[in-house]
Design an enzyme around this catalytic site. Sequence first.
Site, mmCIF file in Angstrom:
data_model
loop_
_atom_site.group_PDB
_atom_site.id
_atom_site.type_symbol
_atom_site.label_atom_id
_atom_site.label_comp_id
_atom_site.label_asym_id
_atom_site.label_seq_id
_atom_site.Cartn_x
_atom_site.Cartn_y
_atom_site.Cartn_z
ATOM 1 N N LYS A 191 0.867 -1.182 0.000
ATOM 2 C CA LYS A 191 0.000 0.000 0.000
ATOM 3 C C LYS A 191 0.898 1.224 0.000
ATOM 4 C CE LYS A 191 -3.959 1.911 2.581
ATOM 5 N NZ LYS A 191 -4.867 1.693 3.716
ATOM 6 N N SER A 199 -9.731 1.754 2.687
ATOM 7 C CA SER A 199 -8.847 2.523 1.845
ATOM 8 C C SER A 199 -7.808 1.688 1.104
ATOM 9 C CB SER A 199 -8.128 3.584 2.680
ATOM 10 O OG SER A 199 -7.315 2.966 3.655
ATOM 11 N N SER A 212 -10.044 -0.695 6.772
ATOM 12 C CA SER A 212 -9.424 -0.606 5.440
ATOM 13 C C SER A 212 -8.700 -1.839 4.942
ATOM 14 C CB SER A 212 -8.483 0.586 5.392
ATOM 15 O OG SER A 212 -9.237 1.748 5.229
#
Length: 483
Positions: A76, A151, A175
Amino acid sequence: MHQLTLAETARALAAKEFSAVELTRGLLARIRQLDPQLNSFITVTEEPALAQAAAADARRAAGENGALLGAPLAHKDLFCTKGVLTTCASKILANFQAPYDATVVEKLAAAGAVSLGKLNMDEFAMGSASESSHFGAVKNPWDTSRVAGGSSGGSAAAVAARLISAATGTDTGGSIRQPAALTNLTGIKPTYGRVSRWGMIAYASSLDQGGPLARTAEDCALLLGTMAGFDPKDSTCVDAPVDDYLAMLNQPLAGLRIGLPKEYFGEGLDARIAEKVLAVVEELKKLGATVKDISLPNMQHAIPAYYVIAPAEASSNLSRFDGVRFGYRCENPVNLEDLYKRSRGEGFGAEVKRRIMVGTYALSAGYYDAYYLKAQKIRRLIKNDFVQAFSEVDVILGPTTPNPAWKLGEKSADPVSAYLEDIYTITANLAGIPGLSMPAGFVDGLPVGVQLLAPYFQEARLLNVAHQYQQVSDWHTRTPAGF
Ligand code: GLN
């Protein structure tokens, strides 16, 4: 090759069915060909990936046989990566090259994993749809007109589309679990403090926790075993031994006590998801689990409490982005104040600004007691609910999300409607307990997830239950058409 899970890939690499370099080349080609449909990567690191793969092959040739040697992953884009862009999907960091690696990145690299790049996400991890990225929205491989969740939406989309075997994500309010649910993956948010936050760009420091997204519980066990553990560089990282997650996967579930909170099955839940979740419960019963109805009475206060605490912490954390020390700086500032104002005004997106404003307000003199302190009190009540529940049951089970993936753009005009999608996940962050989402079936062709929650540091239990379920189900093996 790309259809193999991480564990299967490890076995194939050990059996020399293919090399890490061959695998990496194959996946880089898939990313080039397929990612334009998904937008899951912000940066693809071809050269460093091939170098890491060659190094993994060399280590294997020299006799090493670690399960992550040559494992194709990506991070990420809020994990700092030395010499590689780390943007947090924000314009304000669009040109930021971290001077060091996050502990998680370092640990996975040391184990021989190959990083293929950096994954798209909501700007500063604020969101549930990965639409607020400066680099454009992520699309769900199960239906590219829909969101991949957020997210960690890039992490989820890339793994679901078999562009990589697994990915890192972070979970401040869901997330990891929510995008895993919306893309048919398994993802685990560990106990707060289990995984180092060093080098993870902070959103809400008391809630943020890194973890893996992968296809199976076994793959998550493999990754978490390497990611978890004490780090002296993170003062909230807990110095406790890491369980052998792989060894505990095969424990039988006989006698497992599952709690079903009535608040998780009430108003707002798509009835078709409830049906899928209850079908998982029936399977677990066949494996020897018993079921008890429980209550988490303070859950109704979780969203307002979270949406005060998380923005409050974010408003403080994001004050470091001032146009001086990191990233974007506005053109031709007339003085220092103008530089601050315009760099931040031009560098942050709308959702980030909204949260900085809410957080600053909640922390300001005169409102601190009314909002922030009150939210902290609710946080304690939510924690107490879990402590009480776990005196009666071993795990808590419910849906991960109230709805399957929604259409791109559907909720962007109304942030509160997106905040409501976090209802089942944010309580685990407020309490600090671990949570896992695993595939539970499909509604109209869209994946839905089941969430399992456990007491502090019982990640092994969550992975065990998920693994046992995955031995008697095949949802997690389904692949989106076209990938
Ligand atoms: N959707 C939640 C938020 O917007 C959670 C995000 C996250 O876990 N990073 O804050």
